[in-house]
Design an enzyme around this catalytic site. Structure first.
Site, PDB file in Angstrom:
ATOM      1  N   GLU A 155       0.883  -1.171   0.000  1.00 57.39           N
ATOM      2  CA  GLU A 155       0.000   0.000   0.000  1.00 57.39           C
ATOM      3  C   GLU A 155       0.912   1.210   0.000  1.00 57.39           C
ATOM      4  OE1 GLU A 155      -0.954   3.131   1.568  1.00 57.39           O
ATOM      5  OE2 GLU A 155      -1.985   2.214   3.273  1.00 57.39           O
TER       6      GLU A 155
ATOM      7  N   CYS B 199      -2.760   7.913   5.019  1.00 56.57           N
ATOM      8  CA  CYS B 199      -2.714   7.594   3.589  1.00 56.57           C
ATOM      9  C   CYS B 199      -4.026   7.933   2.896  1.00 56.57           C
ATOM     10  CB  CYS B 199      -2.362   6.122   3.380  1.00 56.57           C
ATOM     11  SG  CYS B 199      -3.285   4.992   4.428  1.00 56.57           S
TER      12      CYS B 199
END
Length: 484
Positions: free
Chosen positions: A223, A260
Site C-alpha cells: 500500500e 494515507c
C-alpha cells in the site's frame, strides 16, 4: 546469515502452524490482543515518545489493533473464509464421468511484513498484515520500522508470550530490525512466500521490483499512498459552502495530514460560492496550530514536496508557512483543471497537512479529470440528490480508479470490517484485488488447492463429507451447511 536463519526457522515453524485448527489460531489471536492490552500505559507512553503521536490517538489505535485481532479470530473460528467447494462425483455422466473435486484455500507459507511509520500499532508489529497472515495459517517474519523500534519490540514480546501460552513454536512470529539491506534479504529469501508493506511509493515499488526478479516471484501487497480526490459538485457547494470547507479542512489536518487517506485533491466548481469556500478553507488551514510530525525525515519530505509543487506552472499558493524541522504546518494551493491535466506531477502525494484545490468550469472538465486520475485508495463525490446523473457518470469512471468510493463524509477514518476495501489500482497499491484492512485481507495469504478423488481420511476437515463445524460450503454449485 542471521536473516537466512530467521526465514529457515519460519519455514520449519510453518510445517507445524499450518496444521493448527481454526480454534487454535483464533485462540492465539485473542491471546495476542490480551497480551497487548496487558502492557498497559507503558506501551502507549513509549509509542508516543517515539512517534510524537498523542496518547489519546494511540489509545484509540491500540483499541483498533486489538479489535482487528479479535475480528480475525472470529473469522477464522467461523471458517467459511476458506471457500470450501465440493463437486461430487458423477460416475455415470456422458460422455465422460466427473471425478470428486474438492477445493479450499490453504496458507501460502512464511510472510514478510514491513511496519508502517504512521501507525506504530495498527499497521505495524501486530497490525492488520500480521493479524491476517497469522489468521490464514502463515508464519510471519516482521521487519520493524526504524521510527518506533521500542514500541515494536514491546509488542513482539506480547506476541511471544501468547505463542508460548498457546503451546506454539516461538518462530511462528519473528522480529527483525535493520536497514534497507535487511529488507532486501528478507524479500529475496527462497522461503518467503509473500510480502506485505505500507509506506511510500518508492519503498513499495522497490520491494515489488525485487520480488519480481526472484527465481520464484512472489506476491507483494504494498500500500503506497494516494491523493484521495474529493469531487465537489456545483449544487452541493452552493447548499453547504462553509460546512464542506470545514469538513475538508478537518480531514486534511487530522493527524497532521499523516494518513494515507488524507484528501490531497479537491475538485471545486467555479461559482459565486467558490470564494466563500476557499476563504473558509484558507482560514481553517492558516490558523491551525502546527503539530509534530512522525519524525524529521517525514517533515523534511513534506516540505520538499511542497516546494516542488508550488514551483509548478499554474499553481498558486494560498497558504504557505515557514518550514520547520519537525512540525507540519498546513499548506493550501490552487490550480485550474486544464493545468492539472497537463501536469502529471500534480497527482503525486504530498504526505502531510496539504491539499490542492483544482477548479473546473464544466461537467466535461470534471469528467476529464476523473478519467485522468491514477489509481487511488479512495475517491469521494459530494453531490445533491438533484445531481445524481453527474454522480452516476463520475461513479462509472471512479469505481475503476479506487478501492473505496465515498458519497458523504471524508476519506480519513478506515473502518475495520468485513466490507472494507483499503487498496486500489496502481500506484495506490501493487495489487488492486486485495485490501490491507478488513477481513478480506486474509485472502492475500492463501491460495486454492483442489483435492481430486481423495480418501476421506486425507481430506482437510473443511472438505470432508461430515460438516462437523457447520461451515457454509458450496456443494454442487449451491451454498449449504449440510453434511454429504
Amino acid at each position: 546469515m542471521h536473516y537466512n536463519e530467521a526465514l529457515t526457522n519460519a519455514a520449519q515453524a510453518f510445517e507445524i502452524y499450518k496444521k493448527t485448527s481454526p480454534a487454535q489460531r483464533a485462540q492465539l489471536l485473542r491471546g495476542i490482543a490480551e497480551a497487548i492490552e496487558a502492557l498497559g500505559d507503558e506501551l502507549l507512553e513509549i509509542a508516543s515518545r517515539e512517534s510524537n503521536l498523542p496518547l489519546a490517538r494511540l489509545t484509540g489505535e491500540r483499541g483498533r489493533t486489538c479489535n482487528q485481532l479479535r475480528l480475525f479470530a472470529d473469522l477464522v473460528e467461523e471458517g467459511s473464509w476458506v471457500e470450501a467447494t465440493i463437486d461430487t462425483a458423477l460416475p455415470g455422466r456422458q460422455p465422460l464421468p466427473r471425478p470428486d473435486l474438492r477445493r479450499m484455500l490453504v496458507p501460502l507459507g512464511p510472510v514478510v511484513v514491513f511496519g508502517a511509520s504512521n501507525f506504530p500499532l495498527a499497521f505495524s508489529t501486530a497490525g492488520g498484515d500480521s493479524a491476517s497472515a497469522l489468521a490464514a495459517g502463515c508464519t510471519v517474519v516482521y521487519k520493524e520500522h526504524p521510527g518506533h523500534p521500542q514500541t515494536s519490540q514491546l509488542v513482539h514480546k506480547a506476541i511471544t508470550e501468547a505463542l508460548q501460552k498457546n503451546g506454539l513454536p516461538k518462530n511462528v512470529f519473528q522480529h527483525e530490525s535493520g536497514g534497507v539491506e535487511v529488507g532486501q534479504e528478507l524479500v529475496t529469501h527462497p522461503a518467503t512466500k509473500a510480502v506485505a508493506f505500507t509506506g511510500s511509493y518508492q519503498g513499495g515499488k522497490a520491494i515489488f521490483d525485487l520480488a519480481m526478479q526472484r527465481e520464484v516471484p512472489i506476491p507483494v501487497y504494498a500500500e503506497m499512498g494516494s491523493t484521495n480526490p474529493v469531487f465537489i459538485l456545483p449544487e452541493k457547494l452552493k447548499e453547504n459552502t462553509t460546512e464542506l470547507a470545514h469538513q475538508a479542512a478537518a480531514s486534511v489536518l487530522l493527524g497532521s495530514g499523516q494518513f494515507c487517506t488524507c484528501p490531497g485533491l479537491l475538485f471545486v466548481p467555479e461559482l459565486d460560492a467558490t470564494d466563500a469556500f476557499l476563504e473558509t478553507l484558507e482560514a481553517e488551514l492558516a490558523t491551525a496550530a502546527p503539530a509534530k510530525m512522525l519524525h524529521d525525515g517525514i517533515a523534511g519530505n513534506y516540505y520538499k514536496g511542497l516546494e516542488k509543487l508550488l514551483k509548478a506552472e499554474g499553481v498558486q499558493a494560498i497558504v504557505q508557512q515557514e518550514t520547520d524541522v519537525l512540525e507540519g504546518r498546513a499548506a493550501l494551493a490552487s490550480t485550474h483543471v486544464t493545468q492539472w491535466l497537463q501536469s502529471p506531477a500534480l497527482q503525486e502525494e504530498i504526505f502531510g497537512p496539504f491539499t490542492l484545490v483544482v477548479t473546473y468550469k464544466s461537467k466535461e472538465e470534471l469528467l476529464a479529470a476523473a478519467k485522468a486520475l491514477k489509481g487511488q485508495l479512495t475517491c469521494t463525490i459530494w453531490g445533491t440528490d438533484h445531481e445524481q446523473e453527474l454522480q452516476q457518470k463520475l461513479t462509472d469512471v471512479l469505481r475503476d480508479k479506487c478501492g473505496r468510493l465515498l458519497y458523504s463524509g471524508v476519506p480519513t477514518g478506515v473502518e475495520v470490517s468485513h466490507a472494507m476495501t483499503h487498496g486500489g489500482p496502481f500506484p495506490a497499491t501493487t495489487d488492486s484485488r486485495s485490501t490491507s484492512v478488513g477481513t478480506y485481507a486474509i485472502k492475500r495469504f492463501a491460495r486454492p488447492v483442489t483435492f481430486q478423488s481423495a480418501p476421506q481420511a486425507l481430506l482437510p476437515v473443511a472438505l470432508q463429507d461430515e460438516n462437523r463445524s457447520g461451515l457454509w460450503r458450496t456443494i454442487n454449485g449451491k451454498l449449504s451447511r449440510s453434511s454429504l
